[in-house]
Enzyme design. Sequence first.
Site, PDB file in Angstrom:
ATOM      1  N   ASN B  98     -16.234 -15.179  38.170  1.00  0.00           N
ATOM      2  CA  ASN B  98     -15.310 -15.973  37.363  1.00  0.00           C
ATOM      3  C   ASN B  98     -15.351 -17.407  37.901  1.00  0.00           C
ATOM      4  OD1 ASN B  98     -12.512 -17.252  36.982  1.00  0.00           O
ATOM      5  ND2 ASN B  98     -12.364 -15.488  35.622  1.00  0.00           N
ATOM      6  N   CYS B 129      -6.355 -20.628  32.774  1.00  0.00           N
ATOM      7  CA  CYS B 129      -5.316 -20.421  33.782  1.00  0.00           C
ATOM      8  C   CYS B 129      -4.160 -21.381  33.548  1.00  0.00           C
ATOM      9  CB  CYS B 129      -5.860 -20.622  35.188  1.00  0.00           C
ATOM     10  SG  CYS B 129      -4.578 -20.391  36.423  1.00  0.00           S
ATOM     11  N   LYS B 164     -12.913 -16.254  29.091  1.00  0.00           N
ATOM     12  CA  LYS B 164     -11.563 -15.677  29.224  1.00  0.00           C
ATOM     13  C   LYS B 164     -10.563 -16.579  28.523  1.00  0.00           C
ATOM     14  CE  LYS B 164      -8.498 -13.248  32.273  1.00  0.00           C
ATOM     15  NZ  LYS B 164      -8.402 -12.519  33.523  1.00  0.00           N
ATOM     16  N   GLY B 242      -4.125  -7.094  30.678  1.00  0.00           N
ATOM     17  CA  GLY B 242      -2.721  -7.461  30.568  1.00  0.00           C
ATOM     18  C   GLY B 242      -1.856  -6.226  30.702  1.00  0.00           C
ATOM     19  N   THR B 265      -2.788  -6.764  37.820  1.00  0.00           N
ATOM     20  CA  THR B 265      -1.601  -6.622  38.662  1.00  0.00           C
ATOM     21  C   THR B 265      -1.428  -5.202  39.203  1.00  0.00           C
ATOM     22  OG1 THR B 265      -0.556  -8.461  37.524  1.00  0.00           O
ATOM     23  CG2 THR B 265       0.918  -6.940  38.637  1.00  0.00           C
TER      24      THR B 265
END
Lengths: 254, 307
Positions: B98, B129, B164, B242, B265
């Site tokens: 990335n 971002c 992204k 997500g 996450t």
Amino acid sequence: MSRFFQAEVSGNIHLSQTHNILKLAPLQPHVRPAAGQFYLLRASETLDPLLRRPFSILRWDDMHLEFLVRLKGRGTLLLRNMRPGDSIDMLGPLGNGYPEPLKDETPILVAGGVGIASVFPLIGSVHAGTRLFYGAVNSTELYLLDDIKKLTGHIYISTDDGSMGFKGNAVERLIESLNDLAIANPAVYACGPEGMIAALLKFLNERGIPGYISFEEKMACGIGACLGCVIKTGQGYKRVCKEGPVFDVREIVC
Amino acid sequence: MNLSVNIGKLGLKNPVMTASGTFGYGEEYAEFVDLGSLGAIVVKGLSLLPREGNPPPRIVETPAGMLNAIGLQNIGVESFIKEKLPFLRRFNVPVIANFFGDSVDEYVGAAERLSDVQGIDGLEMNISCPNKQAGWLVFGTDPEVTSEVVSAVRKVTDLPLIVKLSPNVTDIALMARVAEDAGADAVSLINTVSGMAIDIKTRRPKLANITGGLSGPAIKPIGIRMVWDVFRAVSIPIIGSGGIMDGGDAIEYMLAGAAAVAVGTANFVNPTATMDILSGIKDYMTTNGIQDISTIKGGLIWEREDL
């Protein structure tokens, strides 16, 4: 042996309305901790609260790991309400822990509030002359005193309101008494609230006394991936979970 | 049971990838996850030069989620190639780098350098971002600028190029079409959702950066909806992310149109999350008699005669 394992609650002692000691029995082989290391505990299978909560290891033996928990929010409330037999999953031991004192150094432990959990494993174990300066808001928030007294006679209590011992915080007590105690080659090991640590850093830097401080930061992963828990050091940001939680005071940028 | 999927010309042995910024450079999780069992590893976002990132506090927990404002702290492209890539190459897993920049030239420079070295199997451009300073977000929110930067990077790399996307736009399908037209081989979505939290005692923001990116289960419905929107708008593969916490969440994304998923996450909550999610996908396939995972892509039944 994994640092990610299941444990069963084997005891939960409510010390007060805000503090409890959680005693956990790992159900799988686990890595033995060192003083100053920490664990991430997950009290709930639900997604809210989402993140694990970090706690310094207070005490351990072959069968158990103990943590001092201060009620702060929903995560710690779940940990407070756990009952013997409940299961919990754990990640740890994490972080670097405290370094061994040098042979000619006299360790001085400084603990503010729940910071006692971090330095507790050092009491009575590193040096016969080890001193403990332990402060809290008031006498009812001084925990583990009976256990501490069994380990050392060199304990100096302070409370913000003067309800027990010196009136003031542990650093003020240390500053006032350091000359009187005539300690050879002191080396400070500390954990406590932000204000206390700031005062301690200033004092140690002014006097050129070596010291190691355990820092607390909000964190997510605990293993160095998320970069959420950094503090400023002379070499840029460092991760509290990985390069810490214990930092040499000479590294820290005030 | 066939778990393999294709992201353009990049073949993955299974659809479970890691989301950039949540898996470090791979080594942090090697003790908990067999890295070779992943579909792909997407490493922490890289810039040409190292970045210090934002001051702390950088994260705050929110209901079923977390806000972060790490500020793209990273070791830089060169250090990644020298210090981190050799470790990742020990595993039989595609490595996706990335990357991001402050200008079109920086994007191009990073993409060129990363395309130069052996052992990188794909590039993921972060144009989305939310934690950078004002002005930067335009790469992911202005269609013309998106087109310009993706086209410029496309010209300098033959590696599979994933773009992204930001959810912080009015029409994400439009942004996906722009990326596709500019030469992207795939799109990944969503990045974090711009958010904010305030300490009511001090009246101060809980993050030093004031605002941050919301991630975790709280944003899953937004991600699902956006994947569904984009699935109907483009013909290139979609990587969905997500709030994916278990196999069921991954399946939900694939039914909405994702060819693969990126786990973010959840890694923080459970260091073995990627493996648990992969296992959950297999269970779903077994239970539902699905032989090939790619057959469920976009399999949402949405013409509901019973309504």
